[in-house]
Design an enzyme around this catalytic site. Sequence first.
Site, PDB file in Angstrom:
ATOM      1  N   ASP A   1     -52.526  84.892  82.828  1.00 33.51           N
ATOM      2  CA  ASP A   1     -52.641  84.224  81.523  1.00 33.51           C
ATOM      3  C   ASP A   1     -53.133  85.256  80.515  1.00 33.51           C
ATOM      4  OD1 ASP A   1     -52.198  82.117  83.256  1.00 33.51           O
ATOM      5  OD2 ASP A   1     -53.547  80.749  82.209  1.00 33.51           O
TER       6      ASP A   1
ATOM      7  N   LYS B   1     -48.660  79.080  76.420  1.00 33.07           N
ATOM      8  CA  LYS B   1     -49.893  78.297  76.600  1.00 33.07           C
ATOM      9  C   LYS B   1     -50.603  78.168  75.261  1.00 33.07           C
ATOM     10  CE  LYS B   1     -54.284  78.793  79.140  1.00 33.07           C
ATOM     11  NZ  LYS B   1     -54.994  79.545  80.192  1.00 33.07           N
TER      12      LYS B   1
ATOM     13  N   LYS C   1     -47.939  75.189  78.967  1.00 32.33           N
ATOM     14  CA  LYS C   1     -49.285  74.862  79.466  1.00 32.33           C
ATOM     15  C   LYS C   1     -50.239  74.577  78.305  1.00 32.33           C
ATOM     16  CE  LYS C   1     -53.246  76.763  81.983  1.00 32.33           C
ATOM     17  NZ  LYS C   1     -53.774  77.864  82.807  1.00 32.33           N
TER      18      LYS C   1
END
Lengths: 323, 279
Positions: A159, A223, A259
């Site tokens: 991430d 995300k 996400k």
Amino acid sequence: MASVSVRMPGGSKITIPHYPIDMIGANERASTFTKRSIKKESKLDALYTAITMTDLTTLEGADTPGKVEQLCGKAIHPVPDQFMQELQRLAPSRTIRPIPHVGAICVYPEQVPIAARCLEGSGVELASVATAFPAGQLPLDIKLRDVKRAVKFGATEIDMVIDRGAFLRGDFQKVFDEIVAVKDVCEDNAHLKVILETGELKTYDNVRLASWMAMEAGADFIKTSTGKVAPAATMPVTLIMLQAIWDYYQETGIKIGMKPAGGIRTAKQAVHYLVMVNEVLGSDWLHPTMFRFGASSLLNDLLRQIFKQYSGQYYYDDIFSLD
Amino acid sequence: MKVVKTVKLYIGGQFVRTESGRSYSFNKPGTENQYMRLCQASRKDFRNAVEICRNSVSSWSSRSAYNRSQILYRMAEMCEGKRLEFSTIFKDCLDVTNDRAEKMVDEAIDSFVYYAGFCDKYQQISGSVNPVNGPFHNFTTPEPVGMTALIDSDEFNFGSLIDNICSILVGGNAMVVLLGSGCPAILAPLAEIFATSDLPSGVINLLTGHLDELKQFIATHREVRSVSFQNEREDVFFDMKEASIDNMKRMVPRHKNVKSLDNILNFVEYKTVWHPIGY
């Protein structure tokens, strides 16, 4: 339509569409997804699906190996045996589906070796934040070393945060190059999730632009947030990112995952998000390989609601561990 | 122009509408004249209230006895300030004389003051130092039972209602109160007392609605550790008692006691500590 141009490392030019988003329209459309009535078996399905999509997260300065081990245990076995036994006793006529493991654990790079050992063979993915999370304000070579180390020690998902400062001052090439470089390091060893930190991007137009840029640069997932900046994930921002994913899919045939992270604490919110994903992207995205929730306290509420759905009773709040 | 007020629920220190969007009419007794509308709490409202209430127990029980006492006394002061408002409601809704309405407010204030005085005393009276055969200092102290549901009487009695609320509050418990059908119109001024007396938010939550709809959820909710059942309906009490056997909830039946230590002790658990003292 306005556009932004960036160059690939080989020199080829990519044009990224940049056009205004109707803010009121997006907010209104997002609010409609909270009004669906999802009941009984459908709700149960949604709750189970949401568990498989949860990235159980601990990103605190106070994280310890013990805490990470505990969290990994919870990720693999979200409930104690007592929970299932009591549920079966209270709902003897029903077949209680076993509680699945969560989608992934999300930790700092320093905790990756411990988590990798705990999760081995469990099927739970290991995500690590990297690239100087959460600010992203370090030189690129250090960011890449951060990523390399996490991948080397067993992270299957990275991430990364974008450099919001560069994005806001218009240095899109720097943002783009960093994502490309990180993707290059991940290669086929780890999925890349690109955190836009939408709370700092100021406008929906920027969210759309950053989403598209991340996808062009090689993100496997986009995300919303680090969870360290308010507002974190919101329904309208997620909607805009989902629409970008859909448009990108229409244009390229490539399916990018999504996400939302931060602020999703209740099962009800999670169901709203699933409704939105289903209506914007379709059921292909209702799978842990395409959609995840970045959350920590969400899992407990999902379990509580599953207990309620089967037994008709509300369970103790403190039967589940806080982490 | 006259408008009919819809009184909201009081949950977590906020005045909120029921999530169900439902409301019902409260008429003046013996007439078809609508006095006000009330929110009809749903099981989800109850669930939300319990969640907030549960989390507020520690913030209340960890206050010093002295501070709890101050806050209860402050409630008496705030009630005094709302004397006229309460009296008007009682006269309108219960068809009582002015003297009777005033006396009802007096009874409530008496209860606030009585229990304010008990905050730092009930532990001394009900706790003990126990003679044990060994080198231990052994003592027993009362502790709050936790989150409590109070089912109010349908035959409205302001003094009793306040007595029941205070007796739960003194020990450091938090509560969700389902007001009876006798005079639920007091919800707004009553909630304003709790909201303005330094009580941590969520310690007292007030609901209006139908007992038959909520009884099952109150009885089976695991986080509700005890129920003070002050309603007249014995059938509902036994239904709830049966439903709560599974979770071993404490069910306190209807009683007529006012201003009594026993009322406080209904909502405490005793903890005995063995402390080594050496020879």
